[in-house]
Design a protein around this motif. Structure first.
Motif, PDB file in Angstrom:
ATOM      1  N   GLU A 171      36.296  53.366  72.373  1.00 51.61           N
ATOM      2  CA  GLU A 171      36.084  54.714  71.833  1.00 51.61           C
ATOM      3  C   GLU A 171      36.176  54.674  70.307  1.00 51.61           C
ATOM      4  OE1 GLU A 171      38.742  57.425  73.838  1.00 51.61           O
ATOM      5  OE2 GLU A 171      37.238  57.645  75.420  1.00 51.61           O
ATOM      6  N   THR A 230      41.289  52.560  72.667  1.00 46.24           N
ATOM      7  CA  THR A 230      41.156  52.854  74.101  1.00 46.24           C
ATOM      8  C   THR A 230      39.725  52.534  74.541  1.00 46.24           C
ATOM      9  OG1 THR A 230      40.677  55.155  73.542  1.00 46.24           O
ATOM     10  CG2 THR A 230      42.919  54.675  74.247  1.00 46.24           C
ATOM     11  N   TYR A 231      39.619  52.072  75.775  1.00 45.91           N
ATOM     12  CA  TYR A 231      38.312  51.697  76.330  1.00 45.91           C
ATOM     13  C   TYR A 231      37.974  52.605  77.503  1.00 45.91           C
ATOM     14  CZ  TYR A 231      38.267  47.437  73.540  1.00 45.91           C
ATOM     15  OH  TYR A 231      38.233  46.544  72.492  1.00 45.91           O
ATOM     16  N   GLN A 232      36.736  53.101  77.531  1.00 48.86           N
ATOM     17  CA  GLN A 232      36.214  53.860  78.671  1.00 48.86           C
ATOM     18  C   GLN A 232      35.055  53.050  79.241  1.00 48.86           C
ATOM     19  OE1 GLN A 232      37.018  56.712  80.096  1.00 48.86           O
ATOM     20  NE2 GLN A 232      38.531  57.583  78.695  1.00 48.86           N
ATOM     21  N   ASP A 233      35.173  52.634  80.488  1.00 42.27           N
ATOM     22  CA  ASP A 233      34.128  51.796  81.099  1.00 42.27           C
ATOM     23  C   ASP A 233      33.801  50.595  80.207  1.00 42.27           C
ATOM     24  OD1 ASP A 233      34.009  53.659  83.128  1.00 42.27           O
ATOM     25  OD2 ASP A 233      32.465  54.834  82.076  1.00 42.27           O
TER      26      ASP A 233
END
Lengths: 267, 347
Positions: B306, B299-302
């Protein structure tokens, strides 16, 4: 008789199908899920600290205990960060409807100790494992199972240091936190000797000898408690590394490493 | 029970026995369901029995790397000196073994010259790169690059991987030694050296794997893993640093380019309490992680990935992956109790 023949055939069929299915592809019940990951804002309790547990695998539930017991599905389910106010042991287990349940992950919370005002090292940690400097063992931070993390001081020799308090205080005991990780040649100390005094004239000696590590021991965070039970302002500590690794280990006959993360003077 | 009923039931039973491999999962009395690992477009069933052999006759120690040769055979390199090279067919049947002289056999790369297959083997105990024919005849042995002045003694050179260009030039990653990348022509003559130990952009901690990436035909480059740093680095063929792709939590071994994707064995999860915490990782052509068999969903945040970590304890210390022409994946493992490779079947 005919019925017996039919039942036998069916039994053979059932057995064959079952075995084939197991042999071809892996089934969820064959594999354990990973332990929950634990993170605490602090393991030395001053007022309170927060503990979080997680395992990002869909369908997993995490259960925990705070009394040292092995967690089961009958115990408290973890749903949000836990506020920890008193010392103790928290144990967690992840359970999934399909996979085998996880091993236990645990974390210990300690009461914050008497502040150590100065520390003088008589021997030096190895330069690669020198932690965050000379106060690594009194910074109220625990190390992880990864010996390369910056909260560990690693010695391949005897570790010697003197601790000083500005004013004499009653000290019940000294707790030494250490790593036991024989796979990385890191063993528990062979022994710990402590000399304490409040006047620099009369010294009391205490030695704790540890039992040798057994084969197959997993990597674990451990502590040794050395009783002091006196008013003191000066403490000389000598932690001896294993001088000859036991026969069962590939490093047999050579000296072991000791890795320590925290020394706590308990009230 | 009359004769008609008996015949009907017994013929069904016979049919069941004959067809049981096909119908085994359709039986209602078996509540088994096959594990499927991975995410998105890259999901796999797991065959733990693939390639299992009699360990008294064909033993393995660490299974370090695997490649598929031009005949479609699966070639495994182990550091067991009874049979360093084990060659299977895709079904896991043993075809042949050879090699007794690679105690530190670690890197295995296939190179093709004029239609003939050759192997480049790195041996960190011999401190050498060895080129062989596919059936084990030595073509050349290359010692440590003394003339570069970067090495005081041969023991400082512990090569872990090679990669080969179309013109026969090859590169060597010294992942267990001084962390340099050396570039040679097809004859084994040194052309360049770059990298070295350190945390700078163009340096490495554990330069474990290297791979020629020619997916963009106009801009071919090198992919090199800095395993301890959890970073994949891209360099030009001249040895200039170009960019980095962080993969937090993942100790990536060697990059393997297959069609549009890059596949990795991940030796272990950085912050796991257990050491045997490995998994696999797959990146698309944009260097985005799209699947992690055995681990958390990427998963990617900004736009930041992660931390990845093992969620099921299937793999121990996966060390290399080989993707065959059916898109199935073979996983070689280090320090896994002398087990044979695992095969993953793409679903």
């Amino acid at each position: 008789m005919k019925l017996k023949v039919i039942l036998s055939l069916l039994a053979i069929l059932l057995f064959n199908c079952e075995k084939k299915s197991e042999n071809v592809f892996l089934q969820p019940g064959d594999i354990r899920i990973a332990q929950p990951r634990l993170e605490a804002t602090n393991q030395f309790i001053d007022s309170s600290t927060y503990l979080t547990a997680s395992l990002k695998l869909e369908g997993t539930k995490i259960y925990y205990t705070s009394n040292g017991a092995v967690p089961t599905q009958k115990d408290q389910e973890y749903t949000e960060p836990i506020q920890v106010k008193t010392p103790g042991v928290y144990k967690f287990k992840a359970i999934h409807p399909d996979w085998k349940e996880s091993d236990i992950s645990e974390i210990v919370f300690y009461e914050k100790g008497i502040p150590i005002d100065s520390i003088i090292w008589k021997s030096n940690p190895h330069q690669r494992y020198s932690g965050t400097g000379k106060f690594t063992l009194s910074n109220n931070k625990k190390g992880s199972l990864n010996f390369q993390d910056s909260q560990w001081l690693g010695f391949d020799t005897i570790a010697r240091a003197s601790l000083y308090l500005d004013h004499p205080e009653f000290v019940n005991s000294l707790t030494i936190g250490y790593l036991s990780d024989p796979g990385s040649w890191i063993f528990p100390p062979e022994s710990v000797t402590v000399q304490s005094t409040s006047d620099g004239i009369i010294y009391k000696d205490k030695t704790v000898v540890l039992t040798p590590l057994e084969k197959g021991s997993p990597a674990t965070l451990k502590t040794i408690q050395v009783p002091i039970e006196d008013v003191i302002n000066e403490l000389h500590v000598e932690v001896k590394n294993v001088s000859s690794i036991p026969q069962w280990h590939e490093g047999n006959g050579t000296k072991a490493w000791i890795f320590m993360d925290e020394w706590v003077l308990n009230k | 029970m009359n004769r008609k009923t008996f015949l009907k039931q017994s013929s069904c039973a016979s049919l069941g026995i004959l067809l049981s491999p096909l119908y085994s999962n359709a039986f209602s009395f078996s509540d088994k369901k096959d594990v499927i690992i991975g995410h998105g477009t890259h999901r796999y069933k797991v065959d733990m029995n693939w390639g299992n052999l009699d360990p008294t006759r064909t033993p393995v120690k660490d299974c370090h790397e695997m490649v598929q040769d031009s005949k479609g055979r699966i070639v495994l390199l182990t550091n067991h000196t009874k049979n360093n090279i084990i060659i299977y067919d895709k079904s896991g049947k043993l075809l042949e073994t050879w090699g007794t002289g690679f105690p530190g056999g670690h890197g295995l790369t296939l190179c093709k010259e004029n239609g003939e297959d050759f192997l480049l083997i790195t041996d960190y105990e011999r401190h050498q790169i060895i080129k062989t024919t596919i059936d084990g005849k030595i073509v050349f042995e290359l010692d440590y690059p003394k003339d570069t002045g970067k090495y005081d003694r041969k023991e400082d050179f512990k090569p872990t991987e090679t990669t080969v260009l179309e013109n026969g030039d090859f590169y060597v990653a010294d992942g267990y030694g001084n962390q340099y990348i050396t570039h040679y022509n097809h004859k084994g003559e040194l052309l360049n050296i770059f990298g070295g130990r350190g945390t700078g952009d163009s340096q490495f901690l554990n330069a474990h794997g290297i791979c020629y990436d020619n997916r963009d035909k106009d801009n071919p480059s090198l992919l090199i893993t800095a395993r301890e740093m959890n970073i994949l680095k891209r360099f030009s063929l001249d040895g200039d640093y170009l960019s980095s792709v962080p993969v937090p939590g993942a100790l990536i071994c060697r990059p393997v380019v297959h069609k549009n994707h890059i596949y990795f064995a991940v030796l272990k999860s950085k912050n796991a309490p257990n050491s045997d915490s490995g998994f696999l990782l797959i990146m698309n052509h944009k260097n985005q992680v799209v699947s992690c068999p055995g681990a958390t969903a990427p998963t990617y945040q900004d736009q930041n990935l992660e931390e990845l970590y093992q969620t099921i304890r299937l793999f121990q210390h996966p060390h290399d992956v080989c993707i065959d022409d059916d898109e199935n994946v073979y996983v070689a493992q280090w320090n896994s109790g002398q087990t044979y490779p695992i095969k993953l079947i793409r679903t």
